[in-house]
Write a protein that holds these residues in place. Structure first.
Motif, PDB file in Angstrom:
ATOM      1  N   UNK A   1      -4.130  10.029  -3.713  1.00 39.75           N
ATOM      2  CA  UNK A   1      -4.688   8.705  -3.994  1.00 39.75           C
ATOM      3  C   UNK A   1      -4.092   7.678  -3.032  1.00 39.75           C
ATOM      4  N   UNK A   2      -4.850   6.614  -2.835  1.00 42.50           N
ATOM      5  CA  UNK A   2      -4.336   5.444  -2.115  1.00 42.50           C
ATOM      6  C   UNK A   2      -4.269   4.297  -3.114  1.00 42.50           C
ATOM      7  N   UNK A   3      -3.106   3.691  -3.222  1.00 42.50           N
ATOM      8  CA  UNK A   3      -2.916   2.554  -4.124  1.00 42.50           C
ATOM      9  C   UNK A   3      -2.628   1.308  -3.292  1.00 42.50           C
ATOM     10  N   UNK A   4      -3.178   0.188  -3.715  1.00 38.99           N
ATOM     11  CA  UNK A   4      -2.920  -1.084  -3.034  1.00 38.99           C
ATOM     12  C   UNK A   4      -2.824  -2.194  -4.068  1.00 38.99           C
ATOM     13  N   UNK A   5      -1.891  -3.102  -3.856  1.00 36.85           N
ATOM     14  CA  UNK A   5      -1.741  -4.287  -4.694  1.00 36.85           C
ATOM     15  C   UNK A   5      -1.819  -5.488  -3.763  1.00 36.85           C
ATOM     16  N   UNK A   6      -2.788  -6.381  -4.045  1.00 36.29           N
ATOM     17  CA  UNK A   6      -3.063  -7.501  -3.148  1.00 36.29           C
ATOM     18  C   UNK A   6      -2.898  -8.813  -3.914  1.00 36.29           C
ATOM     19  N   UNK A   7      -2.099  -9.718  -3.370  1.00 30.46           N
ATOM     20  CA  UNK A   7      -1.907 -11.048  -3.949  1.00 30.46           C
ATOM     21  C   UNK A   7      -2.294 -12.093  -2.912  1.00 30.46           C
ATOM     22  N   UNK A   8      -3.158 -13.025  -3.320  1.00 25.23           N
ATOM     23  CA  UNK A   8      -3.633 -14.046  -2.384  1.00 25.23           C
ATOM     24  C   UNK A   8      -2.854 -15.357  -2.494  1.00 25.23           C
TER      25      UNK A   8
ATOM     26  N   UNK B   1       0.834  -1.210   0.000  1.00 26.46           N
ATOM     27  CA  UNK B   1       0.000   0.000   0.000  1.00 26.46           C
ATOM     28  C   UNK B   1       0.863   1.251   0.000  1.00 26.46           C
ATOM     29  N   UNK B   2       0.385   2.290  -0.675  1.00 23.92           N
ATOM     30  CA  UNK B   2       1.084   3.580  -0.659  1.00 23.92           C
ATOM     31  C   UNK B   2       0.103   4.694  -0.957  1.00 23.92           C
TER      32      UNK B   2
END
Length: 627
Positions: A552-559, A475-476
């Motif tokens: 902005x809030x950016x998030x990259x999610x990997x399961x 997240x950033x």
């Protein structure tokens, strides 16, 4: 008369657009009209008696306020035609939940002569609303009483029919002036209270004093002011202007009360609008709507003000449910032009930044900072924030050490590109409104020639060896400046991992690319480009182009198998279905604001970076830092 004596009647070209939201069942009961038979009862939409109870959603950011202007020609002596008005009421009741209709305002001149024989039928029509508990207000127009009098006139047929006694059990009614001719109402919508101030045709000094007191008693509530006369236009398409009385009302009440942001009046035609600045320097939207000059006395025309606080917009539509509800093949030539008014004064949108507009009397308290310890949730492997005190604009010291609040020891230090000024990296007190830490770093990278400063983890930092085989969340918070330029600033990175993909044994794609990067493309969109453990080539996720000068809030999610990118908690479109497990590593440091290509620094960020967090598991949106 309900128009200025010097106003010429200029017929409006009728639209042939046939926008049938419902095609039957809105005509309703009433006096039979030659040549205008009602639609078959079997084809009807729910009648008022069948409509659900009036229960608007008080929290939805989208809601509708309906407006009905002068209906006097439908209640004129022996010419009594309640069907168009009743059809409008049935329409509002049947669509109340679908369109989240919260209120109806009638703008006066309910009748032509103000006689009991005229008020009886229209009073009965309004029972359709009373029976379902609908919220509405009514004001007197000059045809509803002796127009030479003000609100101290005493008892009238209007007051007998629409005085405070009628509203005693109404859900929105909050009170009336002692004379009974001025009322106020409140409703809840978009999570807040709104106030409708319904003023007489001619409020007296006492009436104005009462109105001021009502507003003073609701100091944080936005106000919609409705009255019969305020603004007018001489000709179709002209900007509205104050009548003499309207100017007086502006000077005595509206201008000095910032809570009044929208006024609605009838009386004159054609429809028109204008925007004036009040004494606080804020916009007040002033609208006149009246269709009594149109076919069938306006045919019960209503205007829908559809508020959308998510879009900061009010969309306005004008239509006749009575005509709308008739079968298409039964419409006569004049009806076809009145189904829905689509001219620029009848069908339009107005932008309103509601939070900013209401900030003078109802400021939204900024979200307080949250302690770093609260953000270190299970699985956090790195958490950096930049709320370093009151040093806005000061250069970040070469000796700086940005603490990793996760406790894992992934601290950051500064690296300056040779030849860059001391101001290439500065502290900033700017931040995303939902950011835990109230501060950021301002990166001033540029090329050619390459200039800037960035941060990096230490050699051998624990984060360098992480492969995130079971999943991850990165997240950033970020903001790009208004002068961001793709020719100078594209393909910089918020966060990246050093190491050429080719050195990691990856032969697919460009072997000079880093093994992990969250970058900004040439179209100022986000790109998550990584080499997973199970892939020879890169897997990429892309956002849309992010508007500049906005946080902005950016998030990259990997399961553990698939990766999804989010912007402000919303999944983006370009999320591949490719199986992607873990992140390749060469055991090298991570960079914040720096991007390597071919094993050397190639670009430095131009923009702001706020809190950054890396977690070794997939997080739900509700667990993001911006939640």
């Amino acid at each position: 008369m309900c128009r200025r004596p010097d106003q010429a009647s200029e017929p409006q070209t009728g639209t042939r657009r046939r926008t049938f939201l419902r095609t039957t069942g809105l005509v309703g009961a009433g006096v039979a009209i030659p040549g205008l038979e009602a639609a078959p009862a079997g084809a009807a939409e729910p009648a008022a008696e069948q409509a659900p109870a009036w229960r608007p959603d008080p929290d939805s950011p989208r809601f509708t306020v309906a407006v009905m202007p002068d209906t006097q020609y439908l209640f004129d002596g022996e010419s009594i035609h309640p069907a168009p008005v009743e059809a409008s009421f049935r329409y509002l009741l049947s669509r109340a939940r679908e369109e989240n209709i919260v209120f109806l305002s009638h703008l006066g001149d309910l009748t032509e002569h103000g006689q009991p024989a005229e008020f009886g039928p229209i009073g009965r029509a309004f029972r359709l609303l009373d029976e379902r508990g609908a919220a509405y207000s009514v004001v007197a127009g000059n045809h509803d009483l002796d127009s030479r009098t003000d609100d101290q006139r005493g008892r009238t047929p209007y007051l007998d029919t629409f005085g405070p006694r009628r509203f005693r059990s109404a859900p929105s009614f909050r009170g009336a002036s002692p004379d009974g001719y001025n009322t106020y109402h409140t409703f809840r919508a978009a999570g807040r209270e709104w106030l409708v101030l319904a003023l007489d045709w001619r409020p007296s000094a006492k009436g104005i004093a009462w109105a001021r007191d009502v507003i003073a008693q609701h100091p944080r509530t936005p106000v919609l002011l409705t009255t019969h006369e305020l603004v007018y236009a001489d000709r179709e398409g002209e900007e509205a202007q104050f009548s003499d009385h309207g100017q007086w009302l502006w000077d005595e009440l509206i201008a000095d009360h910032d809570q009044i942001f929208l006024t609605l009046n009838g009386h004159y035609w054609p429809p028109a609008r204008t925007v004036r600045k009040n004494t606080a320097g804020h916009d007040v939207h002033l609208h006149i709507t009246n269709y009594q000059d149109r076919y069938y006395g306006g045919a019960g025309m209503i205007r829908l003000y559809q508020f959308d606080l998510a879009r900061n917009t009010i969309d306005v539509r004008t239509l006749s449910p009575w005509i709308l509800g008739r079968a298409d093949d039964e419409l006569n030539e004049l009806e076809r032009g009145e189904i829905e008014r689509t001219g620029p004064q009848d069908y339009f949108s107005i932008p309103v930044d509601f939070e900013r507009r209401f900030a003078g009397f109802a400021p939204v308290a900024p979200r307080p900072a949250r302690p770093a310890s609260r953000m270190v949730i299970p699985g956090t492997v790195a958490y950096w924030r930049f709320d370093q005190g009151d040093r806005n604009g000061a250069p970040v010291e070469d000796s700086v050490r940005i603490t990793d609040h996760s406790g894992r020891g992934n601290h950051l230090t500064k690296v300056t590109v040779d030849g860059s000024p001391a101001t290439a990296l500065t502290w900033s007190d700017e931040y995303h409104p939902d950011q835990p830490g109230h501060g950021s770093l301002a990166f001033h990278g540029d090329k050619p020639p390459l200039r800037g400063a960035y941060l990096r983890t230490a050699d051998g930092a624990p984060l360098s060896g992480e492969t995130f085989r079971s999943g991850y969340t990165v997240e950033a918070f970020l903001k790009l400046p208004a002068d961001w330029d793709s020719g100078h600033n594209a393909w910089s990175a918020l966060l990246s991992r050093r190491g050429r993909s080719g050195d990691a044994g990856k032969t697919g794609g460009d072997t000079d690319e880093p093994v992990v990067t969250l970058s900004l493309s040439d179209g100022h969109g986000l790109q998550w480009a990584v080499y997973p453990l199970n892939q020879d080539g890169a897997v990429t996720n892309w956002s849309h182009e992010l508007p500049l000068n906005t946080w902005w809030h950016a998030a990259v999610v990997n399961d553990g198998r698939h990766t999804t990118m989010y912007v402000d908690g919303c999944p983006v479109a370009r999320n591949p279905s490719t199986v992607a497990t873990g992140l390749t590593t060469l055991g090298l440091p991570w960079l914040l604001g720096g991007y390597e290509y071919g094993g050397k620094i190639d670009q430095v960020m131009n923009g702001w970076i706020g809190d950054v967090r890396v977690v070794d598991r997939a997080l739900a949106v509700r667990d993001f830092m911006c939640a």
